[in-house]
Design an enzyme around this catalytic site. Structure first.
Site, mmCIF file in Angstrom:
data_model
loop_
_atom_site.group_PDB
_atom_site.id
_atom_site.type_symbol
_atom_site.label_atom_id
_atom_site.label_comp_id
_atom_site.label_asym_id
_atom_site.label_seq_id
_atom_site.Cartn_x
_atom_site.Cartn_y
_atom_site.Cartn_z
ATOM 1 N N GLN A 156 -29.559 -166.090 -1.730
ATOM 2 C CA GLN A 156 -31.349 -166.256 -2.706
ATOM 3 C C GLN A 156 -31.412 -165.357 -3.938
ATOM 4 O OE1 GLN A 156 -34.264 -163.086 -1.822
ATOM 5 N NE2 GLN A 156 -35.072 -163.849 -0.053
ATOM 6 N N SER A 215 -39.309 -164.608 -0.782
ATOM 7 C CA SER A 215 -37.952 -163.735 -2.309
ATOM 8 C C SER A 215 -38.360 -161.998 -1.185
ATOM 9 C CB SER A 215 -38.747 -163.314 -2.881
ATOM 10 O OG SER A 215 -37.869 -162.677 -4.129
#
Length: 314
Positions: A252, A94
């Site tokens: 993302q 992440s």
């Protein structure tokens, strides 16, 4: 020895992170000072003195974890002679992907710090408190998690946010939908379905406003070709094209973190050791659930950096 650098994400923060590196190495101290200057905030003081409640705010956690990782990488390169390019790949979980991109020379440090401040603020502000939730499914297969998410989606947005490791999958979405997914997972016989104490529902479509914010923030930032291929969260395979790396950072925000697949791909393509620079050892611990008999090492202290450098140099 073929190795990869893997950079941690949220959940790895702790009071005192990076302080021993700053005290032992001027090169590390300079990294923290530059991040402080870029953000016009004494972030390093918050990292070292707390309180943990403020450090755990997404707006602070994201640049703090990156600063700690880049400080470790800088010491490894400048004090111990191990450059990031000696790795076969780099990846980040992440927000850790920003750390990987910074370490590989794709984005400079100041831009990375500013982008993570924007990202943290945008993700926190994308949804009103209480409207979204996340839940962990322990002992669930991807197929189990997808079925549970589909059941939850009848009540609102519910998606797989993180495929972290075998039997460790995180769902994200609207609160009622995620709770319904947990109920469905329990009925399916999943070992454990538990709601998580998080500030926002990351990596799902509710984060679309944050994705838009990152599209704007990234538009004028220069991206260079990485010195080592990046196994990014969206593709779970090597990416070296700067424009694709930039576009995938936008995707993302709302997309699945394909961490298990990323580790499996690297292990299948020759990686023998995974090194986690920064703070904590969340990713190192996770390895054991993904690939058997693979080596992981957390580079979170002067001693661990020195030992790793000696091992690489033989």
């Amino acid at each position: 020895m073929a190795f990869a650098f893997t950079f941690p994400g949220q959940g790895s923060q702790s009071i005192g992170m990076g302080k021993d590196l700053a005290e032992a190495f001027p090169n590390a101290r300079h990294i923290f000072e530059e991040v402080d200057d870029a953000l016009r905030q004494k972030l390093s003081h918050l990292m070292w003195e707390g309180p943990i409640e403020d450090l755990s705010l997404t707006t602070n956690t994201q640049p703090a974890l990156m600063a700690s990782s880049i400080a470790a990488m800088t010491v490894l390169a400048k004090d111990f002679g191990i450059d990031v390019a000696e790795a076969k790949y780099a990846a980040g979980h992440s927000l850790g992907e920003y750390s990987a991109l910074c370490a590989a020379g794709v984005i400079n440090l100041r831009d990375t710090a500013k982008l993570l401040r924007i990202r943290g603020d945008a993700m926190q502000n994308a949804v009103p408190v209480g409207k979204g939730a996340m839940a962990a499914l322990l002992g669930a297969s991807v197929e189990d998690a997808e079925a549970a998410a589909a059941a939850g989606a009848k009540h609102g947005i519910c998606q797989i946010a993180n495929d972290n490791a075998t039997g460790q999958i995180v769902l994200s979405g609207e609160t009622d939908a995620v709770q319904a997914a947990c109920d469905a997972a329990t009925e399916m016989g999943v070992k454990k379905a538990m709601m998580l104490n998080v500030s926002a529902p990351f990596h799902c479509d509710i984060m679309s406003p944050a994705a838009d914010a990152m599209r704007g923030a990234l538009a004028d930032v220069t991206f260079n070709t990485p010195s080592v291929p990046i196994i990014n969260n969206v593709q779970a395979m090597p990416v070296t094209d700067p424009e694709q790396l930039k576009n995938d950072l936008i995707a993302q925000v709302t997309g699945r973190v394909r961490w298990r697949e990323s580790i499996e791909w690297m292990a299948a393509n020759g990686i023998e050791t995974f090194a986690e620079p920064g703070t904590g050892k969340v990713l190192t611990a996770m390895l054991k659930r993904i690939v058997k008999d693979i080596k992981g090492v957390a580079l979170n202290s002067p001693e661990s950096l020195e030992a790793f450098a000696k091992e690489i140099k033989g």
